[in-house]
Design a protein around this motif. Sequence first.
Motif, PDB file in Angstrom:
ATOM      1  N   THR A 123      -2.523  16.859  10.099  1.00 14.33           N
ATOM      2  CA  THR A 123      -2.872  15.772   9.200  1.00 14.33           C
ATOM      3  C   THR A 123      -3.296  14.535   9.962  1.00 14.33           C
ATOM      4  OG1 THR A 123      -1.290  16.636   7.615  1.00 14.33           O
ATOM      5  CG2 THR A 123      -2.041  14.411   7.266  1.00 14.33           C
ATOM      6  N   ALA A 124      -2.678  14.291  11.106  1.00 17.65           N
ATOM      7  CA  ALA A 124      -3.091  13.134  11.900  1.00 17.65           C
ATOM      8  C   ALA A 124      -4.522  13.291  12.369  1.00 17.65           C
ATOM      9  CB  ALA A 124      -2.167  12.954  13.096  1.00 17.65           C
ATOM     10  N   ALA A 125      -4.943  14.520  12.607  1.00 14.60           N
ATOM     11  CA  ALA A 125      -6.306  14.745  13.066  1.00 14.60           C
ATOM     12  C   ALA A 125      -7.304  14.711  11.927  1.00 14.60           C
ATOM     13  CB  ALA A 125      -6.393  16.084  13.782  1.00 14.60           C
ATOM     14  N   ALA A 126      -6.821  14.728  10.703  1.00 14.35           N
ATOM     15  CA  ALA A 126      -7.722  14.771   9.554  1.00 14.35           C
ATOM     16  C   ALA A 126      -8.266  13.407   9.204  1.00 14.35           C
ATOM     17  CB  ALA A 126      -6.989  15.355   8.345  1.00 14.35           C
ATOM     18  N   SER A 145      -3.993  15.521   2.412  1.00 15.83           N
ATOM     19  CA  SER A 145      -4.636  16.322   1.377  1.00 15.83           C
ATOM     20  C   SER A 145      -3.694  17.419   0.906  1.00 15.83           C
ATOM     21  CB  SER A 145      -5.930  16.931   1.912  1.00 15.83           C
ATOM     22  OG  SER A 145      -5.649  17.769   3.031  1.00 15.83           O
ATOM     23  N   VAL A 146      -3.956  17.932  -0.276  1.00 15.35           N
ATOM     24  CA  VAL A 146      -3.180  19.021  -0.855  1.00 15.35           C
ATOM     25  C   VAL A 146      -4.076  20.258  -0.883  1.00 15.35           C
ATOM     26  CG1 VAL A 146      -2.012  19.848  -2.913  1.00 15.35           C
ATOM     27  CG2 VAL A 146      -1.741  17.466  -2.209  1.00 15.35           C
ATOM     28  N   ASN A 147      -3.584  21.362  -0.351  1.00  8.76           N
ATOM     29  CA  ASN A 147      -4.394  22.558  -0.185  1.00  8.76           C
ATOM     30  C   ASN A 147      -3.903  23.662  -1.104  1.00  8.76           C
ATOM     31  OD1 ASN A 147      -5.566  21.198   2.186  1.00  8.76           O
ATOM     32  ND2 ASN A 147      -3.564  21.589   3.087  1.00  8.76           N
ATOM     33  N   HIS A 148      -4.832  24.414  -1.675  1.00  3.92           N
ATOM     34  CA  HIS A 148      -4.417  25.422  -2.652  1.00  3.92           C
ATOM     35  C   HIS A 148      -5.180  26.739  -2.523  1.00  3.92           C
ATOM     36  CE1 HIS A 148      -8.016  24.225  -4.963  1.00  3.92           C
ATOM     37  NE2 HIS A 148      -7.631  22.975  -4.763  1.00  3.92           N
ATOM     38  N   MET A 162       0.844  -1.198   0.000  1.00  7.77           N
ATOM     39  CA  MET A 162       0.000   0.000   0.000  1.00  7.77           C
ATOM     40  C   MET A 162       0.880   1.249   0.000  1.00  7.77           C
ATOM     41  SD  MET A 162      -2.838   1.147   2.828  1.00  7.77           S
ATOM     42  CE  MET A 162      -3.557   2.784   2.772  1.00  7.77           C
ATOM     43  N   ALA A 163       0.578   2.194  -0.880  1.00  9.80           N
ATOM     44  CA  ALA A 163       1.385   3.404  -0.985  1.00  9.80           C
ATOM     45  C   ALA A 163       1.159   4.297   0.225  1.00  9.80           C
ATOM     46  CB  ALA A 163       1.024   4.149  -2.263  1.00  9.80           C
ATOM     47  N   ASN A 164       2.211   4.949   0.665  1.00  4.87           N
ATOM     48  CA  ASN A 164       2.121   5.883   1.776  1.00  4.87           C
ATOM     49  C   ASN A 164       1.947   7.291   1.202  1.00  4.87           C
ATOM     50  OD1 ASN A 164       2.838   7.747   3.902  1.00  4.87           O
ATOM     51  ND2 ASN A 164       3.681   6.011   5.009  1.00  4.87           N
ATOM     52  N   PRO A 165       0.845   7.988   1.515  1.00  4.40           N
ATOM     53  CA  PRO A 165       0.602   9.299   0.903  1.00  4.40           C
ATOM     54  C   PRO A 165       1.622  10.350   1.287  1.00  4.40           C
ATOM     55  CG  PRO A 165      -0.971   8.878   2.673  1.00  4.40           C
ATOM     56  CD  PRO A 165      -0.241   7.588   2.432  1.00  4.40           C
ATOM     57  N   TYR A 166       2.357  10.138   2.385  1.00  3.62           N
ATOM     58  CA  TYR A 166       3.341  11.120   2.808  1.00  3.62           C
ATOM     59  C   TYR A 166       4.701  10.922   2.135  1.00  3.62           C
ATOM     60  CZ  TYR A 166      -0.189  11.719   6.389  1.00  3.62           C
ATOM     61  OH  TYR A 166      -1.370  11.935   7.045  1.00  3.62           O
ATOM     62  N   LEU A 167       4.800   9.915   1.286  1.00  5.09           N
ATOM     63  CA  LEU A 167       6.057   9.652   0.577  1.00  5.09           C
ATOM     64  C   LEU A 167       5.908   9.855  -0.924  1.00  5.09           C
ATOM     65  CD1 LEU A 167       7.228   6.445   2.507  1.00  5.09           C
ATOM     66  CD2 LEU A 167       8.089   8.792   2.768  1.00  5.09           C
ATOM     67  N   GLN A 168       4.842  10.518  -1.321  1.00  5.09           N
ATOM     68  CA  GLN A 168       4.620  10.743  -2.742  1.00  5.09           C
ATOM     69  C   GLN A 168       3.944  12.089  -2.967  1.00  5.09           C
ATOM     70  OE1 GLN A 168       2.179   7.460  -3.973  1.00  5.09           O
ATOM     71  NE2 GLN A 168       0.435   8.057  -2.724  1.00  5.09           N
ATOM     72  N   GLY A 169       3.935  12.506  -4.229  1.00  9.26           N
ATOM     73  CA  GLY A 169       3.281  13.755  -4.578  1.00  9.26           C
ATOM     74  C   GLY A 169       3.901  14.953  -3.884  1.00  9.26           C
ATOM     75  N   ALA A 170       3.054  15.880  -3.462  1.00 12.93           N
ATOM     76  CA  ALA A 170       3.537  17.115  -2.846  1.00 12.93           C
ATOM     77  C   ALA A 170       4.243  16.881  -1.524  1.00 12.93           C
ATOM     78  CB  ALA A 170       2.360  18.074  -2.631  1.00 12.93           C
ATOM     79  N   PRO A 182      12.453  12.756   5.827  1.00  8.17           N
ATOM     80  CA  PRO A 182      13.300  11.649   6.287  1.00  8.17           C
ATOM     81  C   PRO A 182      14.565  11.511   5.447  1.00  8.17           C
ATOM     82  CG  PRO A 182      11.352  10.822   5.161  1.00  8.17           C
ATOM     83  CD  PRO A 182      11.144  12.284   5.350  1.00  8.17           C
ATOM     84  N   ILE A 183      15.605  11.018   6.102  1.00 11.05           N
ATOM     85  CA  ILE A 183      16.895  10.803   5.438  1.00 11.05           C
ATOM     86  C   ILE A 183      16.961   9.353   4.972  1.00 11.05           C
ATOM     87  CG2 ILE A 183      19.407  10.812   5.736  1.00 11.05           C
ATOM     88  CD1 ILE A 183      18.952  12.854   8.003  1.00 11.05           C
ATOM     89  N   GLY A 184      17.213   9.140   3.691  1.00 11.55           N
ATOM     90  CA  GLY A 184      17.348   7.778   3.173  1.00 11.55           C
ATOM     91  C   GLY A 184      16.014   7.070   3.062  1.00 11.55           C
ATOM     92  N   GLU A 185      16.088   5.754   2.925  1.00  7.95           N
ATOM     93  CA  GLU A 185      14.886   4.943   2.747  1.00  7.95           C
ATOM     94  C   GLU A 185      14.144   4.764   4.075  1.00  7.95           C
ATOM     95  OE1 GLU A 185      13.692   3.782  -0.124  1.00  7.95           O
ATOM     96  OE2 GLU A 185      15.323   4.793  -1.204  1.00  7.95           O
ATOM     97  N   VAL A 186      12.823   4.790   4.009  1.00  9.43           N
ATOM     98  CA  VAL A 186      11.989   4.525   5.179  1.00  9.43           C
ATOM     99  C   VAL A 186      10.948   3.479   4.797  1.00  9.43           C
ATOM    100  CG1 VAL A 186      12.304   6.791   6.227  1.00  9.43           C
ATOM    101  CG2 VAL A 186      10.457   6.443   4.593  1.00  9.43           C
ATOM    102  N   ASP A 187      10.378   2.841   5.798  1.00 10.23           N
ATOM    103  CA  ASP A 187       9.384   1.800   5.564  1.00 10.23           C
ATOM    104  C   ASP A 187       8.029   2.460   5.299  1.00 10.23           C
ATOM    105  OD1 ASP A 187       7.654  -0.324   5.534  1.00 10.23           O
ATOM    106  OD2 ASP A 187       8.268  -1.143   7.475  1.00 10.23           O
ATOM    107  N   PRO A 188       7.490   2.337   4.079  1.00  6.99           N
ATOM    108  CA  PRO A 188       6.208   2.981   3.786  1.00  6.99           C
ATOM    109  C   PRO A 188       5.077   2.483   4.670  1.00  6.99           C
ATOM    110  CG  PRO A 188       7.288   2.223   1.775  1.00  6.99           C
ATOM    111  CD  PRO A 188       8.043   1.624   2.908  1.00  6.99           C
ATOM    112  N   ALA A 189       5.184   1.264   5.197  1.00  7.03           N
ATOM    113  CA  ALA A 189       4.105   0.715   6.010  1.00  7.03           C
ATOM    114  C   ALA A 189       4.013   1.379   7.376  1.00  7.03           C
ATOM    115  CB  ALA A 189       4.295  -0.791   6.181  1.00  7.03           C
TER     116      ALA A 189
END
Length: 482
Positions: free
Chosen positions: A259-262, A392-395, A1-9, A43-50
């Motif tokens: 974001t945790a509260a969202a 979410s991404v806010n604009h 499962m993709a981690n939303p905090y490791l992709q996109g914005a 984060p520095i380097g690779e992290v576990d997406p899970a």
Amino acid sequence: MANPYLQGAHAPVAREITLTDLRVTGALPESLDGRYLRNGPNPIGEVDPATYHWFTGTGMIHGIRLREGRAEWYRNRWVRGPAAAAQLGEPERPSSGDAGMDLTGPNTNVLGHAGKTLALTEGGIANMELDYELGTVGPCDFGGTISGGYTAHPKRDPATGELHAVSYSFARGNQVQYSVIGVDGRARRTVDVTVGGSTMMHDFSLTENYVVFYDLPVTFDLEKVLGPPVVTTPLPLSDQATLVAGAAIGGVTVPDPITAAAAPTPTDSGIPYSWKPGYRTRVGVMPRDGGDADVRWFDIDPCFVFHPLNAYEVDDTIVLDLARHPKAFDADDERDGAISTLERWTVKLGGGDVTQTLLDDLHQEFPRIDERFTGRRHRYGYTVGLTPGAASVNHTLVKHDLVAATSQIRDFGPATAIGEFVFEPAAPDSPEGHGYLMGLVSHLADDTTDLTILDAATLETLATVHLPVRVPTGFHGNWIPD
């Protein structure tokens, strides 16, 4: 499962860079001589997406230097806490001693005070001093006058230049600490205040004569750190404290858990705070020169406040403008992610009650003001319109006129991502709201970023500093004039 905090914005960047002679369109105001700095997790380097959560990332400061109508440089630098320094193969900075727990680099806020640049976080973690070009000098304990960590949200009194703060940590138990840092960078006053439990007091409010505490039902949850009890033999206290400090890093370094509260927070998220039903929810008011016994407490309905907009006094009342969340950190309630709204709470010191009034039902957060009016009656406020949902991404940027009861929206477009905008007056004696709003605008299609300078009166763009790189979404920042 993709981690939303490791992709996109939200995706972290992999290296530190320096860019000079940045391209500018429009005209940068000549009065802007200094640095725009913003902090956020990377984060520095690779992290576990899970298991990775946005709040656990090492702090990275992004900075842009403006002078004489030019944008001289952009830099991004990791904040070198002990863990970050080890990951980067560098020696650890001098130990903080009593400055707080030495864990990952602070990732929440960055500001200037007493000639120093400070990367800030909360929950008992040591903050870090930076040099002008964003290199890490070492832990900050304000000349040995503050112990056990500080806060991500101090407030500067515009009359004195002093920093006022309220600090919390699980290590403090059912106490928080109010402190005043003088213009010399040392604490001239600290006061321990008793609250109802080991609460997450992310922010507070300040008026000309009072400090306002938010004693709300998000509290430290040891079971979320250690898991349900399965043995009857207790760990030695030192080992338990080590476990708590290590496993709690997602909560105590987190700062701004918007974001945790969202969205509902899973019990294995690493954030050791949770919603506590039945907790007595209160607002506390203490004279600035008072002590624990002088705090007056006023009961309110259960809710949570991450960020107040401002506070001020009118006769025998205190007015609190803030972003109110119905709940936070409640893994068992899907309403945890309900819309946060802009409200006004009026605390009647004589009558002993609190009146709550809705100012705007738009989902919004990250409120800022013209900080020359901190603790004084204000007219304007600026917030970020939020899209409900995790990561979410806010604009949209919202300007509130709280006297005319109107709002104005600047929409940067669906292919952009923005964070909070900060206000800088056009001149020290300019009327309230006459100046500039500045913030980062990410362009998702081509991975570029702009530092956008707006006319605060009209929300029209005055100038844009173009960065040919992506700056990940983050938390808080400030303009630090030279």
